[in-house]
Design an enzyme around this catalytic site. Structure first.
Site, PDB file in Angstrom:
ATOM      1  N   ALA A 252      -3.785   7.403  -5.179  1.00 43.84           N
ATOM      2  CA  ALA A 252      -2.351   7.180  -5.387  1.00 43.84           C
ATOM      3  C   ALA A 252      -2.527   5.574  -5.659  1.00 43.84           C
ATOM      4  O   ALA A 252      -2.523   4.745  -4.459  1.00 43.84           O
ATOM      5  CB  ALA A 252      -1.712   7.182  -4.181  1.00 43.84           C
TER       6      ALA A 252
ATOM      7  N   GLY B  52       0.999  -1.197   0.098  1.00 46.75           N
ATOM      8  CA  GLY B  52      -0.017  -0.107  -0.031  1.00 46.75           C
ATOM      9  C   GLY B  52       0.872   1.208   0.071  1.00 46.75           C
ATOM     10  O   GLY B  52       2.020   1.087  -0.339  1.00 46.75           O
ATOM     11  N   ASN B  53       0.298   2.497   0.294  1.00 49.10           N
ATOM     12  CA  ASN B  53       1.069   3.725   0.322  1.00 49.10           C
ATOM     13  C   ASN B  53       0.307   4.537   1.364  1.00 49.10           C
ATOM     14  O   ASN B  53      -0.706   4.264   2.031  1.00 49.10           O
ATOM     15  CB  ASN B  53       1.116   4.123  -1.158  1.00 49.10           C
ATOM     16  CG  ASN B  53      -0.088   4.630  -1.673  1.00 49.10           C
ATOM     17  OD1 ASN B  53      -0.778   5.630  -1.066  1.00 49.10           O
ATOM     18  ND2 ASN B  53      -0.565   3.932  -2.692  1.00 49.10           N
ATOM     19  N   TYR B  54       1.144   5.797   1.538  1.00 45.20           N
ATOM     20  CA  TYR B  54       0.551   6.615   2.593  1.00 45.20           C
ATOM     21  C   TYR B  54      -0.473   7.633   2.190  1.00 45.20           C
ATOM     22  O   TYR B  54      -1.037   8.379   3.161  1.00 45.20           O
ATOM     23  CB  TYR B  54       1.906   7.306   3.328  1.00 45.20           C
ATOM     24  CG  TYR B  54       2.956   6.548   3.976  1.00 45.20           C
ATOM     25  CD1 TYR B  54       2.402   5.903   5.163  1.00 45.20           C
ATOM     26  CD2 TYR B  54       4.030   6.620   3.497  1.00 45.20           C
ATOM     27  CE1 TYR B  54       3.506   5.095   5.706  1.00 45.20           C
ATOM     28  CE2 TYR B  54       5.194   5.866   4.243  1.00 45.20           C
ATOM     29  CZ  TYR B  54       4.720   5.327   5.224  1.00 45.20           C
ATOM     30  OH  TYR B  54       5.647   4.282   6.121  1.00 45.20           O
TER      31      TYR B  54
END
Ligand code: CTP
Length: 405
Positions: free
Chosen positions: A276, A208-210
């Site tokens: 994102a 995943g990402n922030y």
């Protein structure tokens, strides 16, 4: 702008309650119909007699009228109201609102309100700065409430710091600005992707990402305020929308986001791609949890995810507008313009990680917009809701030819 608007003025028990009398007077003067709801401790600071004389309505405070036994319906108030403003909002009321502790009429009305809520905190500086209060305020903000930040100055304790309730004139201005927005996107269907995607490795792990989703949700709120029919295709985030009329399609992976976005785009006028999206996903998701091996290190093979923006760029019909984002660290302008062309976008919003306060997880952003016909618009560091307004202003003025001034 406030003429004929139904406003609930919620007053909780703090010294700043004396300012609410003046706020009430200004709201009435501006033509609003105001119903005061006051907490039991609020009545220790100002009397209902003053408030009902100014508002021309009995003040609501208890669940039942002591004389007649009549039930005061917070549900009816919640349906009647166009905007609720809680001023002053004490630390205690803020905590109760944040956690749904419905033990007085003000909180039950807040929980029933089907309208935007504006909260003007007022308390001593240490209470204001305490992590509990800050956390509760952030929770309220994440539920879509509007926080009218307190000012800095001398407080009731004679200490000087942040905690003074915003001045009544300014609170009235915030409300009238809110209602003055032109419905320039009425009749337009806007699809917004937001947040991260999660790509499953096994039943308990993912790539995943922030991304917090705050930017995409702020654009959705702003488009909704301007009258658009809004759908968010959202990856896993903790932000919430302020109105049930903003449609949210929750997805997890890029593939799910692709399917939902492509389906929604068919009937959309505008698509804004703020998600994102993970560019790669594990080639397969292990059926059971991958165990730690003594000697072997697992290798996760990745495969390419669909590029949703580029796909919409291919499907785009005349009249449909496509906006993308670029979060860049190097060669920022070149990379943003390259994405604009490659994905057949009409506009790209660049946030450079070289700028302090821009990008993931922050409450602010600093953007530059490039358009497919080589226009460039630079903006200063602003809050994400302000950035959302700038993006939509640029889009509307350039492509929809509506003068919003
Ligand atoms: N985007 C998308 N689907 C993807 C990747 C990106 O829809 N699989 C969209 C983003 O929402 C954004 C734009 O494309 O609006 C640019 O995203 P970004 O991640 O910066 O671009 P990439 O093409 O992934 O390029 P890179 O990661 O190499 O910078």
């Amino acid at each position: 702008m406030l003429k004929g608007k139904h406003i609930i003025l919620g007053i909780s028990g703090g010294i700043a309650a004396y300012k609410s009398v003046y706020l009430l007077r200004l709201l009435i003067k501006a033509g609003a119909e105001v119903q005061v709801v006051i907490t039991p401790s609020g009545k220790e600071f100002i009397t209902p007699v003053t408030l009902s004389a100014l508002s021309g309505k009995p003040v609501v405070s208890e669940f039942f009228s002591a004389n007649t036994g009549e039930w005061h319906s917070h549900v009816d108030l919640g349906l009647w109201v166009d905007a609720m403003v809680i001023a002053p909002a004490t630390a205690s009321s803020i905590a109760k609102m944040a956690h749904g502790v419905a033990d007085n009429m003000l909180i039950t009305t807040y929980l029933s309100a089907k309208a935007p809520v504006f909260i003007a905190p007022a308390m001593d500086l240490d209470m204001m700065a305490h992590p509990s209060t800050q956390h509760n305020i952030e929770l309220l903000r994440s539920y879509g409430n509007h926080i009218i930040e307190p000012g800095t100055g001398e407080l009731a304790s004679h200490l000087v710091g942040k905690g003074r309730m915003e001045e009544p004139e300014q609170i009235v201005k915030v409300l009238s600005d809110f209602f003055s927005v032109k419905k320039s996107l009425r009749g337009k269907k806007v699809v917004i992707t937001a947040g991260p995607t999660y790509e499953k490795i096994d039943p308990v792990r993912f790539i995943g990402n922030y991304s917090s989703g705050k930017m995409g949700y702020a654009i959705a709120e702003e488009a909704f305020r301007r009258g658009a029919d809004v759908t968010i295709v959202s990856g896993p985030v903790s932000v919430k929308v302020s109105s049930p009329d903003i449609k949210v399609i929750n997805v997890e992976s890029a593939k799910e986001m692709e399917a939902a976005t492509v389906a929604e785009f068919a009937a959309a006028d505008i698509a804004i791609m703020s998600a994102a999206v993970a560019d790669y996903a594990p080639s397969e998701c292990a059926r059971s949890k991958i165990k730690r091996e003594k000697d072997e290190i697992p290798i996760i093979t990745l495969v390419k995810n669909p590029d949703i923006a580029a796909e919409l760029g291919k499907k785009k019909r005349t009249g449909q507008l496509l906006v993308g984002f670029a979060l860049e660290t190097d060669n920022v302008e070149f990379n943003a313009k390259d994405k604009l062309a490659r994905k057949n976008l009409d506009m790209i919003v660049l946030n450079s990680l070289q700028d302090k306060g821009a990008g993931f997880g922050t409450d602010t952003n600093k953007i530059t917009i490039f358009t497919s016909d080589n226009d460039r618009y630079d903006f200063s560091l602003k809050s994400k809701p302000e950035v959302a307004a700038d993006i939509l202003d640029t889009l509307i003025n350039k492509y929809l030819h509506i003068d919003e001034a």
